[in-house]
Scaffold this motif. Sequence first.
Motif: not given
Length: 710
Positions: A284-289
């Motif tokens: 989720l953090r990767q997608i957010c970035q």
Amino acid sequence: MSWSQIYLNYDQDALAVYANVGVIRRALKDIQANKVKLIEHQQSHLLFEVDSQQVKLTPQGIQTANCSCPASEHCKHIIAAVLWLQENPVIDQVAAKANSDTSNQPIESSNHYSDPLAELLTIDSSQLFKTVGKANIRLAYQLLFDWLQNDAVSVQKQGVQLRIQVPLSTTPIIYTAGTGFAGIISELPDKQKQAVHLAVIAYLFQQNQKSWQWPDQIITEHQQNNQQNQLSDDEILLIKQVQSQINSLIEHGLSHVSKSQSNQLQLLNMSARAQGLPMLAAMLRQICQLIELQVNRHFSIEEQDILLLLARLTAHLQILLNSHGQQLTDMRGNQKRQYQTKNQTLDLLPLGGYWWQSKTGAQGATFYFWQPEDNQYYQTTIARPNDADINFYREAIWQTVSLWQSMPNMLMKRGFTLHNPRLADGNNLSALGSNVTIKKTGWSDQNYQVFRTNNGFHDWSELSDYLQKNDVNDSLFDNILAIHITNSQTPALDEIRQCLVWCIKDNKNNQLQLRLFWDGIDEQRIRILNCFLKTEHKPLTVLVKCIKNDNNLDLEPFALFYQESQTKQINLLYLDFDNESLFIENNTLKFWEKFNHLFEKLKLSNKKKLNAQIAYQQDPIATYIIKPTLTLLEAITSSGRLVLSSSDKQKIEALQFHCNSLGLTTLSHTLNKLTQNQPLKIGHILQTAYLCHLMSKTHYQLPIVLMDEL
């Protein structure tokens, strides 16, 4: 019957599981060239000479065979000895000595190794538990529990072989009669082999109504853990919220993402961390970035990057929902790398420094070390999740950042002793909490020769086998490889792919093309490597990382062992951190002027040569299926208009034709789902994208040219 009869039972399939088809092919060439000789026939072993190497075969089967060559994996010499023995069986009545440890010794059968199942069912479980250890027993018990729940194991008897198909392996686990537990062959990673093989034995006992007694402690631990290894109602609700957010992103169009959607993903990321789902939180953090970069219209981000990550996330969510027990524990991930302080010291030598940047903005440096005593690699990483820290950049890390109360530019030049190291899984060292004593000397010639003998690759055919065997293993991209240089050519400029190509050769004149791309990260590596190769210093070994570029697997150089031209001393060159002024004398030209002059000269002198040297090959799967499919899916999901035009339908029909021609029926079936539903179902889009991701992961070209295959 001689124990050598065991080796007559290994057919081509079993040998291919033990090594691979390429190794078998080269072993057959050695036999045809009369390079295999039986030089010693003893009661305890057979000794062969194969292409100047010595191979020892023992009664325990091929798994315990050993060879004098430096190859870390299963080599062609052992295969050649086995194939030679099959063509020239040793006829005598010598029997192997008996041994009380039946779990690892060959099993003497009255039927001359004719019933593999009956043999395995005679194994003493208590003896076997002593051999494999508690950690493997614990994992085996969990595996058996999962297999019995899902009916996921199939067993087939073929003559003197037993073939067991388990979910963890695409190829069967093979037991050949007479070889005992240690003779079981599989393509599983070494860390999993004993546990999975133990679970297979227990499964066979269970299916044949034989008594198998697990240790009471293992049963109790499993019951306690199994109560915790189920998704809670809150976790299931979180997963549904993430799925809903994925649908929302695609419905609105990946070209039209907004800051509010990024904020919603950030909240879901925080919830995942709070509920003990760190692997989900990381994705989720990767997608957010990525979405934040897309909102700011960053040049490095394409909608296809977001689509592929959403497809991977969707697959991860489905696995979570259908997992339990140990599989669910693994899919949760680790909240934080657990370091434990060891009351010991490590005598280490510097090995390499690697500066990296991810597409999501994370950046850092990983430093590698080698422990001569145990021939063991260690690594430590200093990183930041983004570029918010203005004092965190390549030069600052090298010269000012504290690493074990010292600085990297000092540690990476000499040997040192690390006191009270803090260790985690995978031989990862914490950058904090320890201290060092720096020695006066670095790499000696003796140390380097030991390293060269026991590590890395001298033969590109063995390197090719290694890369092909690990094509679906993510750890391949985390490890470093040592490539020992016999000869090398002057670097050449590849204008088509905008990179510098350095061709190095092994002693059989096979070619390996190392590429450095002309971008923000590799630019310094190109400068330093090009400047170094203009000196009189002799390159010895290059350290590389595996990276994926479209349908190519590249070996990216980042450090180099070399011998100084005058002192003959062994030194290391760090392409990411060393200063190019070490190799260029000051004169009337400024450095940049001189480098540009060298670069233009390199460009002119190698242009014709390079065009003849590099032949670009098309991978039909990547060219005609993967890329066009992802391009089509990107166009559909970018706009959010989930309706196919007549042109889109024609493209899908063409893709289906190519899939059917190449036997890719699963992808063809998924593409057919796209045409059957209007508007398109988001699940079908993500399924198709995920299949393309898996295919892209396993189909690539190697930068190796083998002379014997031309």
